[in-house]
Write a protein that holds these residues in place. Structure first.
Motif, PDB file in Angstrom:
ATOM      1  N   PRO A  10       0.824  -1.219   0.000  1.00  0.00           N
ATOM      2  CA  PRO A  10       0.000   0.000   0.000  1.00  0.00           C
ATOM      3  C   PRO A  10       0.854   1.263   0.000  1.00  0.00           C
ATOM      4  CG  PRO A  10      -0.819  -1.577   1.608  1.00  0.00           C
ATOM      5  CD  PRO A  10       0.494  -2.112   1.114  1.00  0.00           C
ATOM      6  N   ARG A  11       0.541   2.176  -0.900  1.00  0.00           N
ATOM      7  CA  ARG A  11       1.307   3.415  -0.996  1.00  0.00           C
ATOM      8  C   ARG A  11       1.229   4.228   0.307  1.00  0.00           C
ATOM      9  NH1 ARG A  11       2.580   7.657  -4.484  1.00  0.00           N
ATOM     10  NH2 ARG A  11       3.406   9.307  -3.140  1.00  0.00           N
ATOM     11  N   GLU A  12       0.117   4.142   1.008  1.00  0.00           N
ATOM     12  CA  GLU A  12      -0.055   4.903   2.236  1.00  0.00           C
ATOM     13  C   GLU A  12       0.980   4.500   3.291  1.00  0.00           C
ATOM     14  OE1 GLU A  12      -3.589   6.166   5.421  1.00  0.00           O
ATOM     15  OE2 GLU A  12      -4.010   4.746   3.793  1.00  0.00           O
ATOM     16  N   VAL A  13       1.363   3.222   3.271  1.00  0.00           N
ATOM     17  CA  VAL A  13       2.382   2.752   4.211  1.00  0.00           C
ATOM     18  C   VAL A  13       3.709   3.451   3.931  1.00  0.00           C
ATOM     19  CG1 VAL A  13       3.690   0.751   5.022  1.00  0.00           C
ATOM     20  CG2 VAL A  13       1.255   0.516   4.501  1.00  0.00           C
ATOM     21  N   ILE A  14       4.058   3.572   2.652  1.00  0.00           N
ATOM     22  CA  ILE A  14       5.304   4.245   2.270  1.00  0.00           C
ATOM     23  C   ILE A  14       5.261   5.706   2.680  1.00  0.00           C
ATOM     24  CG2 ILE A  14       6.829   4.829   0.351  1.00  0.00           C
ATOM     25  CD1 ILE A  14       6.698   1.832   1.041  1.00  0.00           C
ATOM     26  N   ASP A  15       4.129   6.339   2.451  1.00  0.00           N
ATOM     27  CA  ASP A  15       3.978   7.745   2.871  1.00  0.00           C
ATOM     28  C   ASP A  15       4.214   7.882   4.375  1.00  0.00           C
ATOM     29  OD1 ASP A  15       3.319   8.239   0.263  1.00  0.00           O
ATOM     30  OD2 ASP A  15       1.185   8.583   0.622  1.00  0.00           O
ATOM     31  N   ASN A  16       3.654   6.954   5.150  1.00  0.00           N
ATOM     32  CA  ASN A  16       3.752   7.062   6.599  1.00  0.00           C
ATOM     33  C   ASN A  16       5.169   6.819   7.114  1.00  0.00           C
ATOM     34  OD1 ASN A  16       1.064   7.745   7.023  1.00  0.00           O
ATOM     35  ND2 ASN A  16       0.391   5.622   7.222  1.00  0.00           N
ATOM     36  N   VAL A  17       5.871   5.854   6.524  1.00  0.00           N
ATOM     37  CA  VAL A  17       7.235   5.579   7.023  1.00  0.00           C
ATOM     38  C   VAL A  17       8.173   6.738   6.682  1.00  0.00           C
ATOM     39  CG1 VAL A  17       6.948   3.062   6.990  1.00  0.00           C
ATOM     40  CG2 VAL A  17       7.895   4.218   4.969  1.00  0.00           C
ATOM     41  N   ILE A  18       7.907   7.409   5.551  1.00  0.00           N
ATOM     42  CA  ILE A  18       8.752   8.556   5.215  1.00  0.00           C
ATOM     43  C   ILE A  18       8.388   9.758   6.082  1.00  0.00           C
ATOM     44  CG2 ILE A  18       9.311  10.216   3.385  1.00  0.00           C
ATOM     45  CD1 ILE A  18       9.357   7.888   1.441  1.00  0.00           C
ATOM     46  N   ARG A  19       7.104   9.916   6.391  1.00  0.00           N
ATOM     47  CA  ARG A  19       6.723  10.948   7.368  1.00  0.00           C
ATOM     48  C   ARG A  19       7.462  10.717   8.685  1.00  0.00           C
ATOM     49  NH1 ARG A  19       1.169  10.181   5.631  1.00  0.00           N
ATOM     50  NH2 ARG A  19       0.418  11.996   4.492  1.00  0.00           N
ATOM     51  N   THR A  20       7.537   9.444   9.072  1.00  0.00           N
ATOM     52  CA  THR A  20       8.224   9.094  10.316  1.00  0.00           C
ATOM     53  C   THR A  20       9.706   9.448  10.233  1.00  0.00           C
ATOM     54  OG1 THR A  20       6.668   7.265  10.636  1.00  0.00           O
ATOM     55  CG2 THR A  20       8.699   7.212  11.928  1.00  0.00           C
ATOM     56  N   ALA A  21      10.349   9.140   9.113  1.00  0.00           N
ATOM     57  CA  ALA A  21      11.763   9.486   8.934  1.00  0.00           C
ATOM     58  C   ALA A  21      11.960  10.990   9.004  1.00  0.00           C
ATOM     59  CB  ALA A  21      12.268   8.945   7.606  1.00  0.00           C
ATOM     60  N   ILE A  72      15.868   5.930  11.437  1.00  0.00           N
ATOM     61  CA  ILE A  72      14.452   5.974  11.822  1.00  0.00           C
ATOM     62  C   ILE A  72      13.584   5.342  10.730  1.00  0.00           C
ATOM     63  CG2 ILE A  72      12.510   7.532  12.273  1.00  0.00           C
ATOM     64  CD1 ILE A  72      14.479   9.405  13.665  1.00  0.00           C
ATOM     65  N   LEU A  73      13.936   5.570   9.485  1.00  0.00           N
ATOM     66  CA  LEU A  73      13.186   4.967   8.366  1.00  0.00           C
ATOM     67  C   LEU A  73      13.270   3.443   8.416  1.00  0.00           C
ATOM     68  CD1 LEU A  73      11.621   5.117   5.718  1.00  0.00           C
ATOM     69  CD2 LEU A  73      13.787   5.498   4.520  1.00  0.00           C
ATOM     70  N   LEU A  74      14.446   2.900   8.700  1.00  0.00           N
ATOM     71  CA  LEU A  74      14.586   1.447   8.797  1.00  0.00           C
ATOM     72  C   LEU A  74      13.712   0.884   9.919  1.00  0.00           C
ATOM     73  CD1 LEU A  74      18.457   1.036   8.328  1.00  0.00           C
ATOM     74  CD2 LEU A  74      16.667   0.486   6.669  1.00  0.00           C
ATOM     75  N   ALA A  75      13.665   1.588  11.044  1.00  0.00           N
ATOM     76  CA  ALA A  75      12.823   1.138  12.156  1.00  0.00           C
ATOM     77  C   ALA A  75      11.346   1.208  11.778  1.00  0.00           C
ATOM     78  CB  ALA A  75      13.099   1.991  13.397  1.00  0.00           C
ATOM     79  N   ALA A  76      10.959   2.261  11.060  1.00  0.00           N
ATOM     80  CA  ALA A  76       9.561   2.415  10.643  1.00  0.00           C
ATOM     81  C   ALA A  76       9.155   1.316   9.662  1.00  0.00           C
ATOM     82  CB  ALA A  76       9.351   3.799  10.015  1.00  0.00           C
ATOM     83  N   LEU A  77      10.063   0.959   8.754  1.00  0.00           N
ATOM     84  CA  LEU A  77       9.769  -0.127   7.814  1.00  0.00           C
ATOM     85  C   LEU A  77       9.585  -1.448   8.556  1.00  0.00           C
ATOM     86  CD1 LEU A  77      12.311   0.760   4.975  1.00  0.00           C
ATOM     87  CD2 LEU A  77       9.813   0.817   4.775  1.00  0.00           C
ATOM     88  N   GLN A  78      10.445  -1.714   9.526  1.00  0.00           N
ATOM     89  CA  GLN A  78      10.342  -2.946  10.304  1.00  0.00           C
ATOM     90  C   GLN A  78       9.027  -2.974  11.076  1.00  0.00           C
ATOM     91  OE1 GLN A  78      12.360  -5.446  10.160  1.00  0.00           O
ATOM     92  NE2 GLN A  78      11.540  -6.714  11.812  1.00  0.00           N
ATOM     93  N   ASN A  79       8.651  -1.841  11.611  1.00  0.00           N
ATOM     94  CA  ASN A  79       7.405  -1.747  12.370  1.00  0.00           C
ATOM     95  C   ASN A  79       6.191  -2.018  11.485  1.00  0.00           C
ATOM     96  OD1 ASN A  79       5.836  -0.879  14.809  1.00  0.00           O
ATOM     97  ND2 ASN A  79       5.187   0.753  13.419  1.00  0.00           N
ATOM     98  N   ALA A  80       6.306  -1.669  10.192  1.00  0.00           N
ATOM     99  CA  ALA A  80       5.190  -1.870   9.254  1.00  0.00           C
ATOM    100  C   ALA A  80       5.210  -3.256   8.618  1.00  0.00           C
ATOM    101  CB  ALA A  80       5.239  -0.799   8.162  1.00  0.00           C
TER     102      ALA A  80
END
Length: 291
Positions: free
Chosen positions: A114-125, A225-233
């Motif tokens: 889902p594209r929304e997941v990518i948007d959210n992990v980059i927001r997190t970064a 932070i991006l790597l952690a967000a990806l793992q979390n998702a």
């Protein structure tokens, strides 16, 4: 007098030998000093990956009076929820267990994400701290198959040279146990490629350069932070620093000259038959010192 005359050639010869020895020693010490002062030859070094934090911008191009930062920014109360000690321990343990499952995965599925997941992990970064809050990062998300394949062609062409000529036998041998080479199939199969660029400087409205303090470390923290967000998702990647590919990829993706490629992340789900090396992480006592 006759004795002195007969000794003169001998004395001259001895003096010449002594002078020769002294000059040879002096030249030898000079060569040693020059050798020490010369940097080691490292043909694999990528200009884009060098830390540009200490590079001084030209005075005539920098606006020393104004960096575009509001001096009168409001300060507001900082209100947070505090956890009990038991809750803190529990949360920290759970987060560790989540991140400890993170692995570098080179076998990625083409299953859509889902594209929304990518948007959210980059927001997190983008929540990462940065020098003077300059936020010197650009995250380029590539999902177009044509662009992904062009990126793969550029990377594989340079990586083959890296493996065969630039990196050296020691580095190549160290990578053999990971079963990696210059073939990067995941650049085609991963549903997304995220290319992280560091902005070595910014631009003010008046066209002058804006200093980006600690741009290298700021963007590096954001990548973590991006790597952690990806793992979390529930998504996986492999950290890729494609040596000597930055300028070509920058042109391909139409990025400005002040941006330099720091990291390339293929992002997706692992293939069902994906494998990873059976590696162990260092124990806590090997990575932490308590004073």
């Amino acid at each position: 007098m006759a004795i002195f005359s007969s000794l003169t050639p001998v004395l001259i010869a001895v003096i010449c030998v002594l002078i020769g020895v002294i000059l040879k020693k002096t030249n030898g010490e000079k060569e040693k000093r020059e050798t020490k002062s010369k940097p080691l030859s490292r043909p694999w070094v990528d200009e884009d990956l060098k830390d540009g934090t200490d590079h001084h911008l030209e005075e005539e191009e920098v606006d020393e009076e104004w960096q575009g930062l509001d001096e009168n920014v409001a300060h507001v109360p900082f209100l947070v929820e505090r956890y009990s000690e038991a809750e803190m321990i529990k949360r920290s343990q759970m987060f560790y267990e989540l991140l400890n499952k993170r692995r570098s995965v080179r076998f990625l599925s083409d299953e859509p994400v889902p594209r929304e997941v990518i948007d959210n992990v980059i927001r997190t970064a983008g929540t990462s701290p940065s020098g003077a809050h300059t936020e010197p990062w650009t995250f380029v998300v590539v999902q177009d198959p044509y662009l992904k394949h062009k990126i793969r062609e550029i990377v594989e062409e340079e990586e083959e040279i890296n493996y065969k000529k630039r990196m050296g036998d020691r580095w190549v041998n160290d990578l053999k146990r990971l079963r990696t080479n210059w073939i990067k199939e995941y650049l085609d199969t991963a549903p997304y490629l995220i290319l992280i660029f560091k902005q070595v400087y910014g631009r003010l409205p008046n066209g002058k350069k804006k200093t980006h303090y600690y741009n290298e470390i700021s963007v590096s923290i954001a990548c973590g932070i991006l790597l952690a967000a990806l793992q979390n998702a529930g998504l996986y990647t492999v950290t890729s620093t494609p040596l000597n590919c930055g300028p070509q990829l920058r042109v391909l993706l139409q990025r400005p000259a002040n941006e330099k490629l720091l990291l390339l992340l293929p992002v997706g789900y692992p293939k069902k038959d994906a494998t990873v090396p059976a590696l162990a992480r260092k124990p806590l006592e090997d990575i932490m010192v308590v004073m």
